[in-house]
Design an enzyme around this catalytic site. Structure first.
Site, PDB file in Angstrom:
ATOM      1  N   SER A  49       0.788  -1.246   0.000  1.00  0.00           N
ATOM      2  CA  SER A  49       0.000   0.000   0.000  1.00  0.00           C
ATOM      3  C   SER A  49       0.809   1.279   0.000  1.00  0.00           C
ATOM      4  O   SER A  49       0.506   2.226   0.735  1.00  0.00           O
ATOM      5  CB  SER A  49      -0.983   0.013   1.176  1.00  0.00           C
ATOM      6  OG  SER A  49      -1.899  -1.012   1.028  1.00  0.00           O
TER       7      SER A  49
ATOM      8  N   ASP B  81      -7.055  -0.544   2.473  1.00  0.00           N
ATOM      9  CA  ASP B  81      -5.689  -0.021   2.542  1.00  0.00           C
ATOM     10  C   ASP B  81      -5.670   1.381   3.132  1.00  0.00           C
ATOM     11  O   ASP B  81      -4.906   1.671   4.065  1.00  0.00           O
ATOM     12  CB  ASP B  81      -5.050  -0.003   1.151  1.00  0.00           C
ATOM     13  CG  ASP B  81      -5.057  -1.375   0.504  1.00  0.00           C
ATOM     14  OD1 ASP B  81      -5.293  -2.362   1.220  1.00  0.00           O
ATOM     15  OD2 ASP B  81      -4.828  -1.458  -0.712  1.00  0.00           O
TER      16      ASP B  81
HETATM   17  C1  GLA Z   1      -5.826  -4.467  -2.709  1.00  0.00           C
HETATM   18  C2  GLA Z   1      -6.960  -3.455  -2.619  1.00  0.00           C
HETATM   19  C3  GLA Z   1      -7.745  -3.615  -1.316  1.00  0.00           C
HETATM   20  C4  GLA Z   1      -8.176  -5.076  -1.115  1.00  0.00           C
HETATM   21  C5  GLA Z   1      -6.995  -6.029  -1.339  1.00  0.00           C
HETATM   22  C6  GLA Z   1      -7.420  -7.484  -1.325  1.00  0.00           C
HETATM   23  O1  GLA Z   1      -4.889  -4.217  -1.703  1.00  0.00           O
HETATM   24  O2  GLA Z   1      -6.449  -2.129  -2.692  1.00  0.00           O
HETATM   25  O3  GLA Z   1      -8.845  -2.741  -1.313  1.00  0.00           O
HETATM   26  O4  GLA Z   1      -9.260  -5.391  -1.933  1.00  0.00           O
HETATM   27  O5  GLA Z   1      -6.341  -5.778  -2.571  1.00  0.00           O
HETATM   28  O6  GLA Z   1      -7.837  -7.848  -0.053  1.00  0.00           O
END
Ligand code: GLA
Length: 393
Positions: free
Chosen positions: A129, A175
């Site tokens: 993230s 995230d």
């Molecule tokens: C990515 C997305 C999140 C979530 C994950 C899977 O990180 O940004 O919103 O959906 O994948 O859990």
């Protein structure tokens, strides 16, 4: 990792001296402990903030221009605060600009220009993230600089909108929420439908969280992510013909799903929905395990989560599977799973502190032998959500 003083020096050598104060903010990356591909299905997730993230140094300017600089990307830009957002650049600045566009929509346009210097410690594209971290730190810093209220739930929501609408990635809320609301030594149990959340103490005693970066480029991630979202929408639509009050796929418990699954057309939709329903239930059971300090059981749930993402939801890949397989061969590993969207990125494992060095060595070596890729490992604790850094800390 460079010190705060060195970060300030970087800022000043780029933007020059001024009588205005440089303010410093930090937002972490996140690791999801369990509850994968559940946020956009309206269920429970259990992410935690990392101890490393993005630092943003910000200083008001005398004109109304906004200047962007990053220690991580060569692209830099400057624009007038009135022309923010048009056109989109396709560069990293789309994340902070998207946030500024959302702030303006909320009635908080920038009232002066700013110099912004971003310093990221999160590997990009690793599924930890880094983009949510940039969005959230931007929103928090600008609201602070503008003297506005900083509600971290609202910040998570507006950052998600920036990502969905401006950047154009259809991600869920997890995230941004974790980055904005994380708390040291706590995981965050978030109900993604209502955004109710609570801190769950993450006391791992002599066990450490080890994040393994497969360094596999996540080439397919956006298209497959959107494909999974549409499959879930379709499964929900079919189930709603029988349970009209069902609002989200995660609203079903496994027993109820068992009685309804025959109404799902085709094996693929059944597998997708089964993962969502079981993974959602696993999150709550994992929280119970953590609350009674049963890390063994928590590790079993981590393993089950990975196996379900591999076999039912089909968002793992060979590199992630190899790394998880090798991790589970180490005696002190309680559990190991992929974390984040999948198709590359990172794994997370819970490993006894006495075995961490052996884990990093053995898993790294076997992974490289089997995939031809060199892995990176980060042994890390759970850090705080977005915050301001005062003084020279
Ligand atoms: C990515 C997305 C999140 C979530 C994950 C899977 O990180 O940004 O919103 O959906 O994948 O859990």
């Amino acid at each position: 990792m460079i010190s705060m003083q060195e970060k300030k020096q970087l800022f000043i050598s780029h933007f020059g001296e001024s009588t205005k104060e440089i303010q410093t903010f930090q937002a972490p990356g996140r690791v999801n402990l369990i509850g994968e591909h559940i946020d956009y299905n309206g269920g429970y997730v259990l992410p935690a903030a990392l101890e490393f993230g993005t630092t943003l140094l910000i200083r008001e300017r005398d004109d109304n221009r906004v200047a962007f600089k990053s220690a991580n990307f060569p692209y830099e830009a400057q624009m007038s605060a009135d022309e923010l957002g048009t056109p989109k650049s396709g560069e990293w600045i789309d994340y902070p600009v998207g946030v500024m566009v959302e702030l303006a929509k909320l009635g908080c346009p920038l009232t002066h220009g700013y110099d912004l210097y971003f310093i990221g410690e999160i590997p990009n594209g690793a599924g930890l993230s880094s983009s949510a971290s940039i969005e959230v730190v931007t929103a928090f810093a600008l609201l602070s600089a503008e003297g506005k209220e900083r509600d971290t739930v609202e910040i998570a929501k507006l950052s998600q909108r920036a990502e969905n609408q401006y950047v154009g990635v259809n991600s869920g809320i997890m995230d941004q929420f974790a980055v904005a609301n994380g708390a040291r030594n706590n995981a965050i149990l978030l109900m993604c439908d209502t955004l109710e959340y609570k801190k769950v103490p993450f006391n791992t005693g002599s066990y450490k969280l080890v994040i393994g970066n497969t360094n596999k480029r996540r080439g397919l991630v956006d298209s497959k992510y959107n494909e999974r979202r549409s499959e879930c929408d379709e499964a929900l639509r079919l189930l709603q013909e029988h349970v009209p009050e069902l609002e989200f796929l995660a609203g079903l418990n496994p027993e109820k799903f068992g009685a309804l699954e025959e109404h799902l057309l085709g094996e693929v939709l059944r597998r997708r929905a089964k993962h969502v329903v079981e993974e959602n239930a696993r999150v709550l059971k994992s929280v119970e395990a953590l609350q009674r300090n049963d890390l063994q059981q928590f590790g079993i749930f981590m393993n089950e989560s990975h196996d379900s993402l591999r076999d039912l939801y089909e968002v793992s890949c060979r590199e992630l599977d190899v790394m998880v397989e090798e991790a589970r061969k180490i005696g002190g590993t309680l559990g190991s799973r992929m974390t984040g969207a999948g198709f590359g990125g990172c794994t997370v494992s819970l490993v006894h502190e006495d075995d961490v060095a052996r884990f990093v060595h053995n898993v790294g070596e076997a992974y490289e032998q089997r995939t031809g890729l060199a892995a990176d490992f980060y042994v890390c604790g759970v850090g705080d959500g977005v915050h301001q850094i005062k003084g020279e800390a």
